[in-house]
Design an enzyme around this catalytic site. Structure first.
Site, PDB file in Angstrom:
ATOM      1  CD  GLU A  67      -3.026   1.057   2.220  1.00 31.35           C
ATOM      2  OE1 GLU A  67      -3.272  -0.043   2.741  1.00 31.35           O
ATOM      3  OE2 GLU A  67      -3.644   2.094   2.496  1.00 31.35           O
TER       4      GLU A  67
ATOM      5  CE  LYS B 162      -6.526  -1.327   5.237  1.00 32.37           C
ATOM      6  NZ  LYS B 162      -5.636  -0.454   4.446  1.00 32.37           N
TER       7      LYS B 162
ATOM      8  CG  ASP C 185       0.331 -16.452  11.784  1.00 32.49           C
ATOM      9  OD1 ASP C 185      -0.483 -15.771  11.132  1.00 32.49           O
ATOM     10  OD2 ASP C 185       0.120 -17.638  12.079  1.00 32.49           O
TER      11      ASP C 185
ATOM     12  CG  HIS D 283      -3.899   7.325   0.216  1.00 34.45           C
ATOM     13  ND1 HIS D 283      -4.180   6.012   0.062  1.00 34.45           N
ATOM     14  CD2 HIS D 283      -3.637   7.493   1.529  1.00 34.45           C
ATOM     15  CE1 HIS D 283      -4.114   5.406   1.226  1.00 34.45           C
ATOM     16  NE2 HIS D 283      -3.789   6.286   2.133  1.00 34.45           N
TER      17      HIS D 283
END
Ligand code: NAD
Length: 462
Positions: free
Chosen positions: A115, A293, A309, A408
């Site tokens: 990202e 998130k 993990d 972004h």
């Protein structure tokens, strides 16, 4: 009774400063005076130059990170030994976040993510946190739990007490499965038993509470759970079914806090609006999911880079985000402190390890751990929490001011240009024109490319 069982419940009061061992080690090892994470101009270098500078700044050989070059890295042969039916490997960009100071020591943080903006945002937030001393982290002891489910006990309440009476025997049986872990100071610390009513039965669920030291611990505690299951069933007077760890690792917490300077954030209005933005996440599950998130953008990137993990950490984080009243809420808190600065804090389960799994097998993961310079899983856990908090702050700041898209978009525009087929020479022009037109879309990129190429063709024809 196993040797490690004597310190019954000691983990509950244990408070480790996650980076202290690390900083001492660095200060005294091989004449290295300290890591430098403030790397001016780092982003203007080539990837190879960045690797050399990052390695040098972390007190490593200049070539210590060369394994991160895609030409080196994980071989097909190594991959073939990691999972089944291997056909290849996936390249994910690995960046280095700068400016981090954790518990008074600088640290360069490897982050694996596809990202755009994540690494830059974390570095930027870490720069602001430095003004008031960077991140302070603490960790609980590395405690994981395995569950053993018992069905059909005639007297579940009495079965629970019988199992608690046998905790010494069961702990010893579990510890004999992993003498290495006990040797390293780990092993069973406690045994608890819960009664879980369901539509089918009242299940007797035994928890093995295990200190897994520097392992993530899933295999370690699963082996123990399987070993004690038969005896647990006998004592409880029922049939055992599931024997596996819980990913709700709420006894293995990492915490990070930092003070973000009001002026550097953009003033008291920005501080106030960030507090409001965070308050919405605490109150509203729809916002909390996105808020968390954002935290995981940072957390998962470090967890992945170090070969840990990601799913286990994510499962732990989201299960920890359930408030006592059952609502899904935010993992972090943001408050205005007495000086008017922004005080941010984050606490979440952090089941990461430095042994076992891919951490020791994957060459890039090994290099990432070297760059971090961590010596224990707890040190790693603290740094991951600090990155999660930094990432969270960066997103909240953008949202409370200019909106998330501006930052972004310039990076996203590069991806759009590449997807449309732009060559390295064409990318800057395509990106610039899409941003000027505020139209970062595939059709626009294709149109600009067609215009560029038609222009170049005409020039060549002149
Ligand atoms: P592991 O079993 O490979 O290694 C742990 C072992 O290493 C310990 O049991 C101990 O014997 C030894 N060891 C050596 N030095 C140690 C030290 N300093 N501290 C602690 N132990 C030391 O790995 P693991 O951490 O038990 O399991 C991790 C793996 O299990 C990951 O790959 C994970 O993906 C996988 N897994 C996860 C789940 C889940 O999360 N639900 C389930 C199954 C497996």
């Amino acid at each position: 009774m196993g040797a490690a069982f004597g310190s019954d419940l000691s983990f509950r009061t244990s408070r480790l400063r996650c980076g202290s061992v690390n900083s001492l080690f660095r200060r005294y090892a091989g004449g290295i005076v300290g890591v430098h994470s403030r790397l001016a101009g780092f982003r203007d270098l080539s990837p190879g130059e960045r690797r050399a500078i990052a390695a040098k700044s972390a007190g490593l050989d200049p070539g210590a990170l060369d394994v991160l070059d895609p030409a080196a890295g994980l071989t097909l042969d190594q991959a073939d030994h990691m999972i089944e039916n291997v056909v290849g490997v996936l390249g994910v960009p690995v960046g280095v976040a700068t400016n981090f100071s954790v518990n008074g020591s600088d640290v360069l943080v490897p982050m694996a993510t596809e990202e755009p903006s994540v690494v830059a945002a974390a570095s930027n937030a870490a720069r602001i946190a430095r003004i008031h001393g960077g991140f302070a982290t603490t960790c609980s002891a590395p405690i994981m739990q395995a569950q053993v489910q018992v069905l059909g006990a005639a007297d579940p309440h009495a079965a629970r007490l019988r199992l608690l009476e046998a905790r010494g025997e069961l702990a010893e049986l579990a510890n004999t499965q992993d003498p290495r872990l006990v040797e390293f100071g780990g092993g069973v610390r406690d045994i608890t038993v819960r009664l879980v009513p369901s539509g089918e039965d009242v299940y007797v669920v035994l928890h093995l509470v295990v200190d897994v030291r520097d392992a993530m611990g899933a295999n370690a505690v699963n082996t123990m759970a399987e070993a004690v299951a038969t005896r647990v069933g006998e004592i409880a007077g029922g049939r055992t079914l599931l024997r596996i760890l819980t990913n709700k690792a709420d006894l293995r917490l990492a915490r990070a806090r930092a003070v973000f300077d009001a002026e550097a954030l953009g003033g008291s209005r920005v501080v106030r609006d960030i507090v409001h933005a965070a308050a919405l996440a605490e109150a509203d599950p729809y916002r909390a999911a996105t808020h968390n998130k954002g935290i995981m953008n940072g957390v998962t990137a470090v967890v992945l880079a170090t070969g840990n993990d990601t799913r286990a950490v994510e499962a732990g984080a989201h299960s920890h985000a359930i408030a006592p009243d059952g609502r899904y809420t935010s993992l972090s808190h943001f408050e205005r402190d007495a000086e008017g600065n922004l005080s941010g804090s984050l606490e979440l389960p952090m089941p990461v390890g430095l042994v076992g799994g891919a951490t020791k097998v994957h060459p890039v993961a090994r290099a990432a751990v070297r760059l971090l310079g961590v010596r224990t899983a707890s040190e790693l856990a603290g740094i991951v929490a600090a990155v999660g908090l930094a990432q969270n702050l960066a997103a909240l700041r953008a949202l409370a001011t200019e909106g998330i898209q501006r930052g972004h978009m310039s990076l996203h525009a590069r991806n759009v240009a590449v997807t449309a087929g732009a060559s390295p020479e064409e990318i800057p022009t395509v990106v610039a024109r899409m941003l000027t037109a505020k139209a970062v879309r595939a059709d626009r990129a294709e149109q600009i490319l067609a215009e560029l190429r038609a222009g170049a063709g005409a020039a060549e024809g002149d």
